[in-house]
Design an enzyme around this catalytic site. Structure first.
Site, mmCIF file in Angstrom:
data_model
loop_
_atom_site.group_PDB
_atom_site.id
_atom_site.type_symbol
_atom_site.label_atom_id
_atom_site.label_comp_id
_atom_site.label_asym_id
_atom_site.label_seq_id
_atom_site.Cartn_x
_atom_site.Cartn_y
_atom_site.Cartn_z
ATOM 1 N N GLY A 1 40.417 37.839 48.067
ATOM 2 C CA GLY A 1 42.097 37.546 47.561
ATOM 3 C C GLY A 1 42.411 35.908 48.563
ATOM 4 O O GLY A 1 41.486 35.768 49.096
ATOM 5 N N CYS A 27 34.534 39.611 50.134
ATOM 6 C CA CYS A 27 35.320 38.503 50.578
ATOM 7 C C CYS A 27 36.985 39.124 51.957
ATOM 8 O O CYS A 27 35.860 39.074 52.879
ATOM 9 C CB CYS A 27 36.244 37.729 49.506
ATOM 10 S SG CYS A 27 36.300 35.791 50.026
ATOM 11 N N TYR A 28 37.878 38.422 50.796
ATOM 12 C CA TYR A 28 39.040 39.255 52.271
ATOM 13 C C TYR A 28 39.039 40.638 52.195
ATOM 14 O O TYR A 28 39.058 41.272 53.518
ATOM 15 C CB TYR A 28 39.999 38.901 50.963
ATOM 16 C CG TYR A 28 41.426 39.414 52.180
ATOM 17 C CD1 TYR A 28 42.058 38.407 52.944
ATOM 18 C CD2 TYR A 28 42.143 40.722 52.174
ATOM 19 C CE1 TYR A 28 42.612 38.253 53.841
ATOM 20 C CE2 TYR A 28 43.397 40.833 52.782
ATOM 21 C CZ TYR A 28 43.223 39.683 53.466
ATOM 22 O OH TYR A 28 45.040 40.111 54.571
ATOM 23 N N HIS A 53 30.799 36.609 46.513
ATOM 24 C CA HIS A 53 31.400 37.110 45.722
ATOM 25 C C HIS A 53 30.042 37.593 44.553
ATOM 26 O O HIS A 53 29.977 37.141 44.018
ATOM 27 C CB HIS A 53 32.116 36.273 44.735
ATOM 28 C CG HIS A 53 34.159 36.063 45.902
ATOM 29 N ND1 HIS A 53 35.271 37.144 45.813
ATOM 30 C CD2 HIS A 53 33.925 35.653 46.407
ATOM 31 C CE1 HIS A 53 36.110 36.807 46.036
ATOM 32 N NE2 HIS A 53 35.155 35.767 47.131
ATOM 33 N N GLU A 61 30.950 40.024 41.869
ATOM 34 C CA GLU A 61 31.293 40.102 41.180
ATOM 35 C C GLU A 61 31.459 38.782 39.985
ATOM 36 O O GLU A 61 30.816 39.311 38.701
ATOM 37 C CB GLU A 61 31.768 40.281 41.184
ATOM 38 C CG GLU A 61 33.338 39.324 41.463
ATOM 39 C CD GLU A 61 33.909 38.998 42.912
ATOM 40 O OE1 GLU A 61 34.808 38.432 43.158
ATOM 41 O OE2 GLU A 61 32.640 39.743 43.617
ATOM 42 N N ASP A 70 41.687 43.171 19.127
ATOM 43 C CA ASP A 70 42.358 44.360 19.574
ATOM 44 C C ASP A 70 42.972 44.827 19.413
ATOM 45 O O ASP A 70 43.088 46.186 18.821
ATOM 46 C CB ASP A 70 43.127 43.336 20.735
ATOM 47 C CG ASP A 70 42.155 41.821 21.666
ATOM 48 O OD1 ASP A 70 41.212 42.470 21.378
ATOM 49 O OD2 ASP A 70 43.026 41.378 21.566
ATOM 50 N N LYS A 105 37.689 42.489 26.795
ATOM 51 C CA LYS A 105 37.120 42.314 25.160
ATOM 52 C C LYS A 105 35.895 42.975 24.970
ATOM 53 O O LYS A 105 35.383 43.003 23.923
ATOM 54 C CB LYS A 105 37.388 40.296 25.133
ATOM 55 C CG LYS A 105 36.730 40.065 23.651
ATOM 56 C CD LYS A 105 37.879 39.980 22.731
ATOM 57 C CE LYS A 105 39.263 39.287 22.744
ATOM 58 N NZ LYS A 105 40.322 39.541 21.699
#
Length: 518
Positions: free
Chosen positions: A53, A80-81, A167, A169, A225, A373
């Site tokens: 964040g 992180c945060y 991070h 991710e 989509d 997606k």
């Protein structure tokens, strides 16, 4: 299925964490940090991940989480945060060190750590912080450090509490996915059992419960989509579904015919085409501001579907049942960029989220709202949606309306359509369709530049090429197209498209840019 809860502290990319968890075949949900711990525990989470964040944990009004969460016996990973929040809540020390770490950072890890098992001792990780944990809480072992951050990771295996300053991710942390999987499989003891089949079964059940025996209409664009959303709803309620393809006049060359041929003929779903181009162009007349255009397009879509609703009811006569539901192919990135995630910025309103009118009378059916997606493509394949639809490059619902910088007019649309067709033809001929995520072609209608064509002076518009590569539309990099391909595209456009005398290449990543210009 017990979820892994990703607690969002306002990170623009918190959803990437959820996506990486799903890539590990573990189900995840995102919840705001403002959700009371008691409500989180009601979801019976299998594990909890605290996101990054933009705040400082010691700043007044900074987001926090009740320390009770760390005493609940649930495995927790702070990133992180979230790492700093965990440290502060459990008695550690967090402060500004006077130095910052952004981007690739050399890190030393402990091989005996749960998170780093099976990975090298020396790693390059992706950092983005100005604050740091200066002292780990009592009972925690420090398991990683950098030159500027002595406490870059810690863990307390007895309480199943883990934390990372970097991070994992993002793809820029090469062993980040392994660290997440180590947490999920070893730290939390979870099994990789969640698949696209689970998603389909769950959504079919939800759609049936929501719709009952009522009629449903679908906003079909012919893209990935809306096509997959329609296939899911059709699997759930069958002939209760009617798809409406609205030709809003903002389509690319050949788009309407492609949808009618490729979709309607292959999926066995009733599709009705309605030409509403005049409605949209009239509503957009004189409007140049991007957000205004998006909201107008969103509003006119709904007005078009309301007209379609009346048409269906009139055709049904005495057998008519209320049509209360509208299916949309809304994805999670649409929601995030429209400010739909708590604490996230409104980057731009998507016509199907922030662009919807306040007097909407339909109840929305959005079975893909929490998906990315690549997940949608996989679900489409599982449902039997033709590969030429599933693999189609993204095209925005507002169409060319947001690829004209300036007022949208019929003549400008024709100019952009001609240039876009050339780009698509050349990319296909060069075998680049699978190399790029999409290639928006943008007309700078409010910009003119001097040129020379046929020995005479011209004062025409530039065309911008925006080829990008991405996995999830939340981050992207520009695609390095071969120079000879760029030259062919430029020559064809400037030789054959009137009013265009210059072709330029957008080589900006996302962030700081977005994929579309508007």
């Amino acid at each position: 299925m017990r979820p892994v809860l990703v607690v969002d502290f306002g990170a623009q990319y918190a959803q990437l964490i959820a996506r990486r968890v799903r890539e590990a075949k573990v189900y995840s949900e995102i919840v705001p940090h403002t959700m009371p711990v008691a409500k989180m525990l009601e979801k019976d989470p299998a594990a909890i991940i605290l996101s990054g964040g933009p705040s400082s944990v010691y700043a007044e009004g900074a987001p926090s989480i009740d320390a009770e969460i760390f005493e609940a016996g649930i495995p927790v990973l702070g990133i992180c945060y979230g790492f700093q929040t965990m440290a502060a809540a459990l008695g550690g020390k967090v402060g500004r060190t006077g130095t910052r770490e952004y981007g690739h950072t050399d890190t030393k890890v402990e091989s005996e750590s749960c998170l780093f098992a099976g990975t090298p001792l020396d790693q390059s990780v992706w950092m983005s912080h100005g604050d740091a944990v200066q002292a780990a809480p009592e009972g925690f072992q420090v398991t990683a450090s950098t030159k500027e951050t002595p406490v870059a990771a810690f863990e307390d295996p007895a309480r199943k509490l883990y934390g990372l300053q970097w991070h994992p991710e993002v793809k820029h942390s090469p062993f980040g996915q392994k660290a997440l999987e180590n947490f999920l499989y070893e730290g939390a003891g979870l099994e990789p059992t969640w698949t696209s089949g689970n998603i389909i079964d769950e959504q079919v059940e939800k759609i049936r419960a929501q719709v009952g025996d009522k009629q449903v209409i679908c906003a079909l664009s012919g893209g990935v989509d809306s096509s997959v959303a329609a296939a899911l709803v059709h699997k759930a309620v069958g002939d209760q579904l009617t798809c409406f393809f609205i030709d809003h006049g903002l389509l690319r060359a050949g788009e309407r015919e492609q949808v009618e041929q490729d979709y309607a003929s292959s999926m066995g779903i009733k599709v009705v085409t309605i030409d509403e181009s005049k409605r949209f162009l009239d509503a957009l007349a004189g409007v140049s501001e991007p957000e205004a255009k998006r909201k107008i397009i969103g509003r006119e879509f709904i007005r078009s579907f309301e007209a379609a609703q009346r048409q269906l009811l009139a055709e049904a006569g005495d057998n008519a049942k209320d049509i209360e539901f509208l299916v949309q192919g809304t994805l999670y990135p649409d929601v995030v960029e429209s400010g739909g995630g708590e604490g996230t910025a409104n980057i731009k309103s998507h016509h199907n989220v922030g662009g919807l009118p306040d007097d909407l009378t339909f109840e929305l059916v959005e079975p893909l709202r929490d998906l990315f997606k690549d997940e949608v493509r996989e679900i489409g394949r599982q449902l039997g949606v033709p590969e030429k639809i599933v693999a189609r490059q993204p095209f925005p619902g507002p169409g060319l309306g947001i690829r004209i910088i300036g007022e949208v007019t019929f003549d400008r649309l024709e100019t952009l359509r001609a240039a876009d067709l050339i780009v698509r033809e050349e990319l296909t001929a060069a075998g680049m369709d699978e190399e790029i995520w999409q290639c928006p072609v943008v007309l700078l209608a409010d910009v003119r530049s001097v040129g020379v064509q046929g020995d005479g002076r011209t004062y025409g518009h530039p065309i911008v090429l925006r080829p990008v590569s991405s996995e999830d539309a939340m981050t992207a990099d520009w695609t390095r197209l071969p120079y000879d391909l760029l030259a062919r595209i430029s020559n064809r456009i400037t030789n054959s498209v009137e009013e265009v005398n210059r072709v330029v290449l957008d080589c900006t990543s996302k962030p700081p840019g977005t994929i579309e210009w508007e």
